[in-house]
Design a protein around this motif. Structure first.
Motif, PDB file in Angstrom:
ATOM      1  N   MET A 308       1.174  -0.485   0.246  1.00 26.51           N
ATOM      2  CA  MET A 308      -0.059   0.390  -0.481  1.00 26.51           C
ATOM      3  C   MET A 308       0.978   1.523   0.568  1.00 26.51           C
ATOM      4  O   MET A 308       0.638   1.936  -0.515  1.00 26.51           O
ATOM      5  N   LEU A 309       1.893   1.298   0.686  1.00 27.78           N
ATOM      6  CA  LEU A 309       2.598   3.101   1.030  1.00 27.78           C
ATOM      7  C   LEU A 309       3.263   2.857  -0.909  1.00 27.78           C
ATOM      8  O   LEU A 309       4.144   3.878  -1.059  1.00 27.78           O
ATOM      9  N   TYR A 310       3.561   1.668  -1.468  1.00 28.88           N
ATOM     10  CA  TYR A 310       4.777   1.541  -2.635  1.00 28.88           C
ATOM     11  C   TYR A 310       3.633   2.109  -3.539  1.00 28.88           C
ATOM     12  O   TYR A 310       3.844   2.751  -3.813  1.00 28.88           O
ATOM     13  N   ASN A 311       2.701   1.640  -3.234  1.00 26.37           N
ATOM     14  CA  ASN A 311       1.439   2.032  -4.976  1.00 26.37           C
ATOM     15  C   ASN A 311       1.610   3.774  -4.309  1.00 26.37           C
ATOM     16  O   ASN A 311       1.262   4.393  -4.940  1.00 26.37           O
ATOM     17  N   ARG A 312       1.344   3.921  -3.230  1.00 31.92           N
ATOM     18  CA  ARG A 312       0.673   5.527  -2.815  1.00 31.92           C
ATOM     19  C   ARG A 312       2.379   6.620  -2.948  1.00 31.92           C
ATOM     20  O   ARG A 312       2.118   7.561  -3.641  1.00 31.92           O
ATOM     21  N   ALA A 313       3.171   5.611  -2.538  1.00 27.05           N
ATOM     22  CA  ALA A 313       4.408   6.511  -3.544  1.00 27.05           C
ATOM     23  C   ALA A 313       4.472   6.726  -5.175  1.00 27.05           C
ATOM     24  O   ALA A 313       4.842   8.090  -5.464  1.00 27.05           O
ATOM     25  N   VAL A 314       4.142   5.465  -5.456  1.00 23.57           N
ATOM     26  CA  VAL A 314       4.055   5.363  -7.710  1.00 23.57           C
ATOM     27  C   VAL A 314       2.775   6.916  -7.574  1.00 23.57           C
ATOM     28  O   VAL A 314       3.075   7.329  -8.379  1.00 23.57           O
ATOM     29  N   ASP A 315       1.933   6.365  -6.361  1.00 25.08           N
ATOM     30  CA  ASP A 315       0.430   7.816  -7.061  1.00 25.08           C
ATOM     31  C   ASP A 315       1.633   8.709  -7.148  1.00 25.08           C
ATOM     32  O   ASP A 315       1.097  10.059  -7.763  1.00 25.08           O
ATOM     33  N   LYS A 316       2.209   9.460  -5.275  1.00 26.39           N
ATOM     34  CA  LYS A 316       2.685  10.837  -5.917  1.00 26.39           C
ATOM     35  C   LYS A 316       3.913  11.420  -6.869  1.00 26.39           C
ATOM     36  O   LYS A 316       3.947  12.387  -7.520  1.00 26.39           O
ATOM     37  N   LEU A 317       4.679   9.486  -6.914  1.00 22.96           N
ATOM     38  CA  LEU A 317       5.421  10.450  -8.311  1.00 22.96           C
ATOM     39  C   LEU A 317       4.877  10.354  -9.851  1.00 22.96           C
ATOM     40  O   LEU A 317       5.348  11.345 -10.152  1.00 22.96           O
TER      41      LEU A 317
END
Length: 407
Positions: A308-317
């Motif tokens: 979940m944290l990884y996917n949120r990072a990708v969304d921010k990127l």
């Protein structure tokens, strides 16, 4: 002279009719004594003769004889093993014809037993086709058994055939067939989670949230004390934005498993995934962390939270990359910092998930090879993005090792 000839003809017809009636009784007697070849030779003409072909008794005895021929067909050393390769279709047709003609239900009980035997034979053949991965044939045969079981009032057996057909449809990736075979099981209050979960996901994927919720509600009615029904209904409520009702159902599931620590922890992880699925990241993180607190050494919650944290990072990127080049508000830098923060937060959870897999025995590690690869691949991206090159090297080495082993 013509009058005499006519009378003689009537005598002959009467004799023929009597002979056919006698054939029916004789066929039954031969069958009772185990002479199936003789019984078959006697009953076949009676089924065709105009004087006996409309008599329920004729077809009842035909069904009996052909069902016994079918029973002998399964015996390797029986002399009647190959008496009639088409015994099943003949037995089915005879029993159905008897039911049609038997207006007073004189032969109903025995005939239903024959139909049940026929339905079971189709079911056995469907299982054989299923085991041979012939999904279309398995569906066809299972569907035929459903029809026969319904004809003789064996609804519980029909349900098993529907289930087999539905599983074959799943393996064939035939969503229309899955719907066709699983929906009747919902109507008859099946207790099997697979039925409800599969239909729920199909409706959800198609965007039909109303039907998805109906499936979850039916599951909850059929299995009121099943924590899995609570979790599915919770997912349905969350999907509709009803957080309060979703929380209630999750809590019911948790209350039912409080005395089973591992299951309780798994449900907390599942609750985290449900909240994540509707972008409620605050509740998702809280449930994931509660699961980890209760059972630190596990895969589900550690991987779930890391992912979940990884996917949120990708969304921010992605958001950062969409900022116009001439923007002077500092938005790009802000989003990039948030991206890196989420990436950093994901690291310990991926590592915990990897440690859990590494502690398993050889069989467990083999079963989790794909999970291990997902964790390592995520860390590979995280370390590269954060320029943590010392940490990156061993991760890349393990990925290379997994890829070589898969070749």
């Amino acid at each position: 002279m013509k009058k005499i000839a006519l009378m003689l003809a009537l005598v002959v017809i009467g004799y023929a009719a009597g002979a056919q009636s006698l054939n029916v009784s004789s066929a039954r007697e031969a069958q009772n004594r185990g002479y199936l070849d003789k019984a078959k030779k006697l009953i076949d003409p009676a089924c065709e003769h105009e004087q006996t072909r409309n008599d329920a008794k004729t077809w009842y005895y035909a069904g009996l004889i052909y069902s016994q021929i079918g029973g002998e067909a399964d015996k390797a050393k029986s002399k009647y093993k190959n008496l009639d390769p088409d015994w099943l279709i003949k037995c089915k047709n005879a029993a159905l014809r008897c039911k049609e003609l038997d207006k007073d239900n004189e032969y109903a009980d025995g005939n239903n037993t024959i139909l049940s035997f026929v339905g079971n034979e189709y079911y056995k053949q469907a299982i054989k086709a299923f085991n041979q991965t012939d999904w279309d044939q398995a569906m066809s045969l299972a569907e035929e058994s459903v029809k026969i079981f319904n004809e003789c009032g064996k609804k519980e057996y029909a349900a098993e055939s529907y289930m087999l057909a539905g599983k074959a449809a799943m393996n064939a990736h035939n969503n229309d067939a899955i719907m066709k075979y699983f929906k009747p099981l919902v109507r008859t209050r099946s207790k099997d989670e697979l039925v409800y979960k599969t239909l729920f996901n199909l409706y959800k994927e198609s965007g039909d949230t109303n039907e998805a919720i109906k499936v979850a509600q039916n599951y909850s009615k059929a299995c009121a004390d099943d924590y899995r029904a609570n979790m599915l209904l919770a997912e349905a409520y969350l999907m509709k934005g009803n957080i309060e009702k979703g929380n209630e159902e999750i809590q019911k599931a948790l209350d039912r498993t409080v005395d089973k620590p591992e299951l309780h922890s798994n449900l907390l992880a599942a609750a985290g995934a449900a909240y994540e699925g509707v972008n409620d990241f605050v509740n998702a993180e809280a449930r994931y962390k509660e699961s980890i607190e209760k059972l630190p050494n596990q895969f589900l919650a550690n991987f779930g939270l890391g992912k979940m944290l990884y996917n949120r990072a990708v969304d921010k990127l992605t958001e950062a990359n969409n900022v116009p080049p001439d923007d002077e508000t500092g938005l790009y830098e802000k989003l990039l910092d948030e991206c890196k923060s989420f990436f950093r937060q994901s690291i310990p959870y991926f590592n915990n998930a990897i440690r859990y897999i590494d502690q398993l025995d050889a069989e467990g590690q083999g079963a989790n090879r794909a999970n291990l690869y997902h964790c390592l691949n995520a860390l590979n991206t995280v370390y590269a993005r954060l320029e943590m090159y010392d940490e990156l090297k061993p991760v890349k080495a393990r990925i290379d090792e997994l890829q070589k082993a898969a070749q």
